[in-house]
Design an enzyme around this catalytic site. Structure first.
Site, PDB file in Angstrom:
ATOM      1  CG  ASP A   1      -1.554  -1.207   1.364  1.00  0.00           C
ATOM      2  OD1 ASP A   1      -2.125  -1.673   0.471  1.00  0.00           O
ATOM      3  OD2 ASP A   1      -1.822  -1.790   2.607  1.00  0.00           O
TER       4      ASP A   1
ATOM      5  CD  GLU B   1      -8.770  -2.849  -0.930  1.00  0.00           C
ATOM      6  OE1 GLU B   1      -9.134  -2.974   0.207  1.00  0.00           O
ATOM      7  OE2 GLU B   1      -8.129  -3.508  -1.535  1.00  0.00           O
TER       8      GLU B   1
END
Ligand code: FUB
Length: 366
Positions: free
Chosen positions: A56, A266
């Site tokens: 991420d 997301e």
């Protein structure tokens, strides 16, 4: 068949089945091929760091240097389940680089879950921002009632250490904060993630603790939207109401919940290019990184296409920055471990075409 499978399996469980049913860019084949015999796939880029697992990656240029704010993946010995409990991260390590392709430094622990007074478990994808001499680290973590909220921590240095505010940001919920500061100095936070990220549990504006009552089943209705909110000048509070990030198709109609190849899942990010706002995000269970373009940071955005094919691994999460006039996408895959929850961050070039579209990236070399 495909949709009912998705509904009954909430998180991270079905990449192989889904992708073979979809015949999408075959992430299932890539994942299984790579795991069975990693000599059969050639990755476009190498992991930036291999001493720890990282995922991420939110990258920024601060003070002429590149800083990467990733999740720090660990093997907590938790079995994979529908809520993503196996993503049980406990701290953040900030990475820095003087240049793309240069040495990557692990700056050590920038924030530890034990120093976040309200945190329960699972430090997921963070982001960072800078304003008036202070660096801000935004992070999602479940509170002691197991509800994801977003917190903020501050430091005088981009690499930290960061000190967490005593409470989550008022009005925050779900995961994956991404803060974009516009050319006029206004900052906006984009956030949210469905399935394990709990966004669907906030459909009524209040948290629904009974997951079976939340609505991901209406495939013919507008998809659940990512959220956006302006930040106050103090960068610690929301300035006004949280709004939906509306993504429209080419006919001006909102993308539908059943449109798993295009709807938001997301991992959002926003960058500005040639005066347009690019809203980029992961489609989750279809493993694509996609983009939509708008004229305002608040949207609406019109869906344009895929800019990165599926990586090896279930999740795909990115950030986009400009460094010395060139654009780059930071992303992750599971090259080192072959395991869903033990990822490694990478970077590659991102190109905008003359018509404003983004050139499709294949994370594998054919
Ligand atoms: O790292 C945990 C979660 O996986 C992130 O919050 C999502 O974006 C996905 O990458």
């Amino acid at each position: 068949m495909y949709h009912s499978l998705i509904k009954t399996n909430q998180f991270f469980m079905l990449p192989f089945v889904v992708c073979s049913l979809l015949a999408c860019n075959s992430p299932a084949q890539k994942v299984s091929t790579a795991n069975a015999d990693s000599t059969k796939v050639k990755f476009l880029e190498k992991p930036l760091i291999s001493s720890i697992y990282t995922a991420d990656p939110s990258a920024h240029v601060f003070d002429g240097k590149i800083y990467i704010y990733p999740s720090h993946d660990i093997d907590a010995g938790i079995k994979e389940n529908d809520n993503g409990d196996h993503f049980a991260m406990k701290d953040y390590h900030i990475l820095s680089m003087d240049s793309i392709g240069g040495k990557v430094t692990d700056e050590g622990v920038g924030l530890d879950i034990k120093d976040i007074p309200w945190a329960g478990r699972q430090l997921w994808a963070p982001d960072a921002a800078y304003k008036n001499g202070t660096y801000y680290l935004y992070f999602p973590v479940k509170d002691k009632q197991d509800v994801f909220k977003i917190g903020v921590a501050t430091s005088k240095h981009p690499q930290g250490p960061f000190k967490a505010e005593p409470q989550p940001i008022v009005g925050s919920f779900s995961i994956d904060p991404a803060v974009f500061t516009d050319t006029d100095g206004s900052s906006y936070m984009y956030f949210g993630g469905i399935w394990g990220g709990q966004l669907q549990r906030w459909n009524t504006g209040k948290y629904e603790s009974d997951g079976s009552k939340t609505d991901l089943k209406h495939d013919d209705k507008p998809a659940i939207s990512c959220k956006v909110v302006k930040l106050k000048a103090n960068m610690l509070e929301f300035d006004g109401a949280v709004k939906d990030v509306v993504i429209l198709d080419s006919l001006g109609k909102p993308l539908l919940g059943g449109d798993h190849n295009r709807r938001f899942f997301e991992g959002s990010w926003v960058h500005k290019y040639n005066g347009k706002y690019y809203f980029t995000y992961s489609t989750g269970d279809t493993h694509l990184l996609t983009y939509a373009i708008g004229d305002s940071p608040l949207g609406p955005f019109t869906y344009k296409g895929v800019f990165m094919k599926p990586v090896q691994g279930w999740t795909t999460h990115h950030s986009i920055i400009e460094v010395k006039g060139k654009w780059y996408v930071f992303y992750h895959d599971t090259e080192i471990s072959g395991k869903t929850h033990l990822r490694n961050v990478k970077v590659t070039t991102l190109e905008h075409e003359a018509d404003g579209s983004i050139k499709l990236i294949d994370p594998f070399v054919k």
